[in-house]
Design an enzyme around this catalytic site. Structure first.
Site, PDB file in Angstrom:
ATOM      1  N   SER A  21       1.103  -1.229  -0.479  1.00 41.21           N
ATOM      2  CA  SER A  21       0.458   0.435  -0.102  1.00 41.21           C
ATOM      3  C   SER A  21       0.966   0.875  -0.203  1.00 41.21           C
ATOM      4  O   SER A  21       2.135   1.211   0.157  1.00 41.21           O
ATOM      5  CB  SER A  21      -1.054  -0.435   1.080  1.00 41.21           C
ATOM      6  OG  SER A  21      -1.151   0.985   1.677  1.00 41.21           O
ATOM      7  N   TYR A  76      -2.288  -0.635  10.025  1.00 41.43           N
ATOM      8  CA  TYR A  76      -2.323  -1.490   8.942  1.00 41.43           C
ATOM      9  C   TYR A  76      -1.182   0.295   7.632  1.00 41.43           C
ATOM     10  O   TYR A  76      -0.069  -1.064   7.464  1.00 41.43           O
ATOM     11  CB  TYR A  76      -3.485  -0.025   8.048  1.00 41.43           C
ATOM     12  CG  TYR A  76      -3.207  -0.295   6.880  1.00 41.43           C
ATOM     13  CD1 TYR A  76      -3.826  -2.004   7.131  1.00 41.43           C
ATOM     14  CD2 TYR A  76      -4.141   0.325   6.131  1.00 41.43           C
ATOM     15  CE1 TYR A  76      -4.116  -2.073   5.311  1.00 41.43           C
ATOM     16  CE2 TYR A  76      -4.551   0.134   4.567  1.00 41.43           C
ATOM     17  CZ  TYR A  76      -4.632  -1.165   4.317  1.00 41.43           C
ATOM     18  OH  TYR A  76      -4.424  -2.201   2.745  1.00 41.43           O
TER      19      TYR A  76
HETATM   20  P1  NAD Z   1     -12.140  -5.701   0.511  1.00 37.51           P
HETATM   21  O1  NAD Z   1     -12.116  -5.812   2.506  1.00 37.51           O
HETATM   22  O2  NAD Z   1     -13.023  -5.971  -0.603  1.00 37.51           O
HETATM   23  O3  NAD Z   1     -11.564  -7.357   0.626  1.00 37.51           O
HETATM   24  C1  NAD Z   1     -10.745  -7.943   1.341  1.00 37.51           C
HETATM   25  C2  NAD Z   1     -10.773  -9.671   1.250  1.00 37.51           C
HETATM   26  O4  NAD Z   1     -10.205 -10.380   2.120  1.00 37.51           O
HETATM   27  C3  NAD Z   1     -12.665  -9.498   1.422  1.00 37.51           C
HETATM   28  O5  NAD Z   1     -13.299 -10.293   0.543  1.00 37.51           O
HETATM   29  C4  NAD Z   1     -12.248 -10.149   3.368  1.00 37.51           C
HETATM   30  O6  NAD Z   1     -13.687 -11.339   3.228  1.00 37.51           O
HETATM   31  C5  NAD Z   1     -11.444 -11.273   2.789  1.00 37.51           C
HETATM   32  N1  NAD Z   1     -10.567 -11.751   4.267  1.00 37.51           N
HETATM   33  C6  NAD Z   1     -10.536 -11.195   5.147  1.00 37.51           C
HETATM   34  N2  NAD Z   1      -9.820 -11.396   6.121  1.00 37.51           N
HETATM   35  C7  NAD Z   1      -9.900 -12.727   5.810  1.00 37.51           C
HETATM   36  C8  NAD Z   1      -9.002 -13.785   6.431  1.00 37.51           C
HETATM   37  N3  NAD Z   1      -8.478 -13.765   7.428  1.00 37.51           N
HETATM   38  N4  NAD Z   1      -8.904 -14.907   5.132  1.00 37.51           N
HETATM   39  C9  NAD Z   1      -8.799 -14.846   3.803  1.00 37.51           C
HETATM   40  N5  NAD Z   1      -9.910 -13.842   3.537  1.00 37.51           N
HETATM   41  C10 NAD Z   1      -9.667 -12.725   4.184  1.00 37.51           C
HETATM   42  O7  NAD Z   1     -10.552  -5.009   0.342  1.00 37.51           O
HETATM   43  P2  NAD Z   1      -9.808  -4.752  -0.860  1.00 37.51           P
HETATM   44  O8  NAD Z   1     -10.188  -2.835  -1.016  1.00 37.51           O
HETATM   45  O9  NAD Z   1     -10.392  -5.059  -1.825  1.00 37.51           O
HETATM   46  O10 NAD Z   1      -8.198  -4.831  -0.616  1.00 37.51           O
HETATM   47  C11 NAD Z   1      -7.717  -5.759  -1.257  1.00 37.51           C
HETATM   48  C12 NAD Z   1      -6.304  -6.252  -0.605  1.00 37.51           C
HETATM   49  O11 NAD Z   1      -5.467  -4.229  -1.275  1.00 37.51           O
HETATM   50  C13 NAD Z   1      -6.268  -5.611   1.117  1.00 37.51           C
HETATM   51  O12 NAD Z   1      -4.972  -6.344   0.930  1.00 37.51           O
HETATM   52  C14 NAD Z   1      -5.849  -5.042   0.949  1.00 37.51           C
HETATM   53  O13 NAD Z   1      -5.139  -4.189   2.134  1.00 37.51           O
HETATM   54  C15 NAD Z   1      -4.873  -3.624  -0.360  1.00 37.51           C
HETATM   55  N6  NAD Z   1      -5.206  -2.137  -0.328  1.00 37.51           N
HETATM   56  C16 NAD Z   1      -6.467  -1.372  -0.956  1.00 37.51           C
HETATM   57  C17 NAD Z   1      -6.285  -0.530  -0.833  1.00 37.51           C
HETATM   58  C18 NAD Z   1      -8.170   0.165  -1.781  1.00 37.51           C
HETATM   59  O14 NAD Z   1      -7.869   1.522  -1.488  1.00 37.51           O
HETATM   60  N7  NAD Z   1      -8.915   0.269  -1.168  1.00 37.51           N
HETATM   61  C19 NAD Z   1      -5.306   0.481  -0.572  1.00 37.51           C
HETATM   62  C20 NAD Z   1      -4.227  -0.618  -0.880  1.00 37.51           C
HETATM   63  C21 NAD Z   1      -3.750  -1.755  -0.835  1.00 37.51           C
END
Ligand code: NAD
Length: 284
Positions: free
Chosen positions: A166, A179
């Site tokens: 991130s 985070y």
């Molecule tokens: P999201 O919440 O839509 O998806 C995360 C998924 O992980 C969910 O489906 C959840 O059920 C699953 N999950 C949570 N805990 C879990 C566990 N213990 N075991 C298995 N699955 C689990 O989030 P997103 O925004 O699509 O994020 C995806 C990745 O991208 C994450 O690593 C997040 O930190 C990273 N990220 C997101 C952003 C953003 O702007 N959204 C920016 C940088 C990084």
């Protein structure tokens, strides 16, 4: 010019953790559209299966599997089921991750008067359990699936792991120390594992998405009362030279480049910002 490569993942087995979520369901789709057999793992089994069913409906090979990235036994069970369904894992996308309100301060800066205001969560109020949850989900939740699935990659060609870091790994964002630290650990681990696996031919890289509006950050970015942007969301956009949030499909090109040996076979241990210029901009 004839390009020396194409992104053809036909016959390859891709495992996507957190594949029921917003970003990773899109990334799973991209892998499937390049021909990979996609195993979608998620704590939310229904979300995993829904994402897989949507891919199958479009003629792709995909299956959902319940798995908790924090429990090795759960991952071993899923890995055995994936192996039975599709064969050993070639590509692992460690997508499960996120933040938690208990690892988040109310305000960006501490002021003396805040110490007497019980409505605020200051740095001093942060709950160790909240910090632990966020660290485990992002760091251990990347390390454990790598242990389980990379074991199947040893001795095979063209295998690769892509982690999700991130922006806050480069410089921490205000309010979210857990985070930020956990994603810094993911970037660090990406480099560590790339070095560790270099002699067994498994490349390890990471995406560092900028700001994408998804479930995990919606409360921080969208005002619940009027549905408009919060002050924080406006600040992010003001610090993103391209002046907008990213779209999930804008992560796809970098992912496909990183998993393709033909396209990026000598790229190892990097963390790629996909951020509309956020990390390049000093704010002035
Ligand atoms: P999201 O919440 O839509 O998806 C995360 C998924 O992980 C969910 O489906 C959840 O059920 C699953 N999950 C949570 N805990 C879990 C566990 N213990 N075991 C298995 N699955 C689990 O989030 P997103 O925004 O699509 O994020 C995806 C990745 O991208 C994450 O690593 C997040 O930190 C990273 N990220 C997101 C952003 C953003 O702007 N959204 C920016 C940088 C990084």
């Amino acid at each position: 010019m004839t390009l020396p490569f194409s992104i053809d993942l036909t016959g390859r087995v891709a495992v996507v953790t957190g594949g029921g979520g917003v970003l990773c369901s899109q990334l799973a789709r991209a892998l499937a559209e390049c021909g990979a057999k996609v195993a979608i793992l998620d704590l939310d089994a229904a979300a995993a299966e829904a994402a897989a069913a949507a891919l199958r409906a479009d003629g792709h090979q995909a299956q959902g599997f319940a798995a908790n990235v924090l429990e090795r036994a759960s991952l071993e069970t899923a890995a055995a089921a994936v192996n039975r369904a599709f064969g050993p894992c070639d590509l692992l996308l460690n997508g499960a991750g996120g933040n938690h309100p208990k690892g988040t301060t109310t305000k960006e800066w501490l002021e003396e008067a805040d110490l007497d205001d019980e409505s605020l969560t200051t740095f001093f109020d942060l709950d160790p359990k909240g910090i632990e949850f966020v660290f485990n989900l992002n760091f251990l939740g990347t390390l454990l699936p790598s242990q389980v699935f990379a074991r199947q990659m040893i001795g095979r060609q063209g295998c690769s792991i892509v982690n999700i870091s991130s922006m806050n790994a480069f410089r921490p964002l205000t309010k979210i120390p857990a985070y930020s630290g956990a994603k810094a650990a993911v970037s660090n681990f990406t480099q560590w594992l790339a070095v560790h696996f270099a002699k067994v031919g498994i490349r390890v890289n990471a995406l560092a998405p900028g700001f994408f509006l998804t479930n995990q950050n919606r409360k921080l970015l969208i005002d619940e009362t009027d549905g408009g942007y919060t002050a924080r969301a406006r600040k992010i956009i003001d610090h993103t030279p391209m002046g907008r949030f990213g779209q999930p499909e804008e992560l796809v090109g970098t992912l496909l480049w990183l998993v393709s040996d033909a396209a990026s076979g000598f790229v190892n241990g990097i963390v790629v910002p996909i951020d509309g210029g956020f990390s390049a901009y000093s704010g002035v």
